[in-house]
Design a protein around this motif. Structure first.
Motif, short mmCIF file in Angstrom:
data_model
loop_
_atom_site.label_atom_id
_atom_site.label_comp_id
_atom_site.label_asym_id
_atom_site.label_seq_id
_atom_site.Cartn_x
_atom_site.Cartn_y
_atom_site.Cartn_z
N GLY A 187 56.42 -49.52 -17.92
CA GLY A 187 55.85 -48.30 -18.47
C GLY A 187 56.71 -47.06 -18.33
O GLY A 187 56.17 -45.95 -18.29
N LEU A 188 58.04 -47.23 -18.31
CA LEU A 188 58.94 -46.09 -18.19
C LEU A 188 60.04 -46.19 -19.24
O LEU A 188 60.45 -47.29 -19.63
N THR A 189 60.54 -45.03 -19.67
CA THR A 189 61.60 -45.01 -20.67
C THR A 189 62.50 -43.80 -20.44
O THR A 189 62.17 -42.89 -19.66
N GLN A 209 67.15 -40.67 -6.41
CA GLN A 209 65.91 -40.89 -7.13
C GLN A 209 66.19 -40.89 -8.62
O GLN A 209 67.24 -40.40 -9.06
N LEU A 210 65.25 -41.41 -9.39
CA LEU A 210 65.38 -41.45 -10.83
C LEU A 210 64.29 -40.62 -11.48
O LEU A 210 63.14 -40.61 -11.01
N ILE A 211 64.64 -39.93 -12.56
CA ILE A 211 63.68 -39.18 -13.36
C ILE A 211 63.59 -39.84 -14.73
O ILE A 211 64.61 -39.99 -15.42
N LEU A 212 62.37 -40.25 -15.11
CA LEU A 212 62.14 -40.91 -16.39
C LEU A 212 60.85 -40.40 -17.01
O LEU A 212 60.11 -39.64 -16.38
N ALA A 213 60.57 -40.86 -18.21
CA ALA A 213 59.35 -40.48 -18.92
C ALA A 213 58.43 -41.69 -19.02
O ALA A 213 58.85 -42.84 -18.90
N GLY A 214 57.14 -41.40 -19.27
CA GLY A 214 56.19 -42.46 -19.57
C GLY A 214 56.38 -42.98 -20.98
O GLY A 214 57.13 -42.42 -21.79
N VAL A 215 55.66 -44.02 -21.30
CA VAL A 215 55.90 -44.71 -22.57
C VAL A 215 55.61 -43.84 -23.79
O VAL A 215 56.22 -44.02 -24.84
N TYR A 221 58.08 -38.86 -14.60
CA TYR A 221 57.89 -39.62 -13.37
C TYR A 221 59.17 -39.63 -12.54
O TYR A 221 60.28 -39.66 -13.08
N ARG A 222 58.97 -39.62 -11.24
CA ARG A 222 60.07 -39.76 -10.28
C ARG A 222 59.95 -41.13 -9.62
O ARG A 222 58.86 -41.52 -9.21
N VAL A 223 61.06 -41.84 -9.55
CA VAL A 223 61.09 -43.16 -8.91
C VAL A 223 62.03 -43.08 -7.73
O VAL A 223 63.19 -42.68 -7.86
N GLY A 224 61.53 -43.47 -6.56
CA GLY A 224 62.35 -43.48 -5.37
C GLY A 224 61.90 -44.57 -4.42
O GLY A 224 60.81 -45.15 -4.57
N ALA A 229 59.20 -50.10 -0.63
CA ALA A 229 59.21 -50.51 -2.04
C ALA A 229 59.56 -49.29 -2.89
O ALA A 229 59.59 -48.16 -2.40
N TYR A 230 59.81 -49.55 -4.17
CA TYR A 230 60.04 -48.46 -5.11
C TYR A 230 58.69 -47.85 -5.48
O TYR A 230 57.75 -48.55 -5.86
N ALA A 231 58.61 -46.51 -5.36
CA ALA A 231 57.37 -45.80 -5.62
C ALA A 231 57.55 -44.89 -6.83
O ALA A 231 58.61 -44.29 -7.02
N VAL A 232 56.49 -44.79 -7.65
CA VAL A 232 56.50 -43.97 -8.86
C VAL A 232 55.55 -42.80 -8.66
O VAL A 232 54.39 -42.99 -8.30
N THR A 233 56.04 -41.58 -8.92
CA THR A 233 55.25 -40.37 -8.74
C THR A 233 55.21 -39.57 -10.03
O THR A 233 56.25 -39.28 -10.62
N ASP A 234 54.01 -39.24 -10.49
CA ASP A 234 53.84 -38.37 -11.65
C ASP A 234 54.20 -36.95 -11.24
O ASP A 234 53.63 -36.41 -10.28
N ILE A 235 55.15 -36.32 -11.95
CA ILE A 235 55.59 -34.99 -11.56
C ILE A 235 55.31 -33.94 -12.64
O ILE A 235 55.82 -32.83 -12.57
N GLY A 236 54.48 -34.29 -13.62
CA GLY A 236 54.07 -33.28 -14.58
C GLY A 236 54.28 -33.66 -16.02
O GLY A 236 54.73 -34.77 -16.34
N ALA A 237 53.97 -32.73 -16.90
CA ALA A 237 54.08 -32.96 -18.34
C ALA A 237 55.54 -32.99 -18.77
O ALA A 237 56.38 -32.27 -18.22
N TYR A 238 55.81 -33.81 -19.77
CA TYR A 238 57.17 -33.91 -20.29
C TYR A 238 57.45 -32.82 -21.31
O TYR A 238 56.67 -32.56 -22.22
N THR A 239 58.56 -32.18 -21.13
CA THR A 239 59.27 -31.44 -22.17
C THR A 239 60.75 -31.66 -21.86
O THR A 239 61.10 -31.99 -20.71
#
Length: 250
Positions: A187-189, A209-215, A221-224, A229-239
């Motif tokens: 669910g990341l792109t 860490q990685l910064i990606l967008a949702g589908v 989202y931030r992945v670290g 384990a690898y954890a996914v954190t919602d960090i706000g709206a995409y622009t």
């Protein structure tokens, strides 16, 4: 697919000499311990015609060392990427080159090139990832994400279709190179179809860490790695501006 299955017309360039060797590398006597210094994609082409990345298909990869340049061109394949990446994958202090090589038959592969003790630069690993024409991967970042002393390559598998973040651990010793699965997150792109740029990517704050967008590109989202384990954190709206800001350390 083993390296021997890839037919490469490769050359070592000294000054303006243009000597070619089919399915092999033409070399002059070299000093040992060449160091890779730079790399680029050359000769834009439409022979493959995928169009996933705007103006993102090239016939040739050129790699510079402190001694000379090496050029790689494959039969029935193109380099399909925004740019090659330099990263020290085996911990020897000398970077390797990582990019995407797409076969006309089997789609995108993760390709690693590096120097040898004799001063050559050769393909170290070409890993078939997708197995289908017109299917692509977008590299997201390269680092030791899980702090185990080995480097991982993170890429999004089919960023417009499957949208799966995969992390693979690189194991390179001498002439033996391989990767092992290290993490899979759905669910990341990181790429809009037809865009010339891969968005988001690696940040060091100081942990990688990685910064990606949702589908649907509505959220960031931030992945670290959280120690287990690898954890996914919602960090706000995409622009686009929010994604660029997220790559900066607070």
């Amino acid at each position: 697919m083993p390296l021997t299955a890839w037919s490469c017309a490769c050359r070592s360039v000294k000054s303006n000499m243009k000597n070619w060797a089919t399915a092999g590398l033409l070399l002059w006597p070299l000093a040992a311990f060449a160091e890779v210094t730079d790399s680029r994609l050359l000769e834009p082409t439409r022979d493959y015609g995928h169009g996933a990345v705007a103006n993102g298909e090239y016939s040739m990869l050129e790699i510079d060392t402190d001694q000379r340049s090496f050029q790689f061109l494959y039969v029935n394949a193109v380099f399909e990427d925004t740019a090659p990446r330099l990263a020290d994958l085996d911990g020897d202090g000398n970077p390797e080159v990582v990019t995407v090589l797409s076969s006309f038959d089997t789609g995108a592969s993760l390709a690693i090139f590096g120097e040898t003790d004799s001063g050559e630069v050769l393909p170290r690993l070409i890993l078939d990832v997708v197995g289908q024409r017109f299917r692509w991967i977008a590299i997201a970042g390269i680092a030791d994400f899980d702090h185990d002393g080995r480097v991982e390559i993170a890429y999004v598998d089919r960023p417009h279709l499957a949208q799966i973040l995969r992390l693979v651990e690189v194991r390179g010793e001498g002439n033996t190179w391989s990767v092992m699965p290290d993490g899979t997150i759905y669910g990341l792109t990181n790429h809009h179809l037809g865009s010339a740029e891969i968005e988001g990517g690696l940040r060091q704050c100081p942990e990688p860490q990685l910064i990606l967008a949702g589908v649907d590109w509505s959220r960031l989202y931030r992945v670290g790695y959280d120690g287990e384990a690898y954890a996914v954190t919602d960090i706000g709206a995409y622009t686009p501006e929010a994604m660029a800001a997220a790559l900066e350390c607070e």
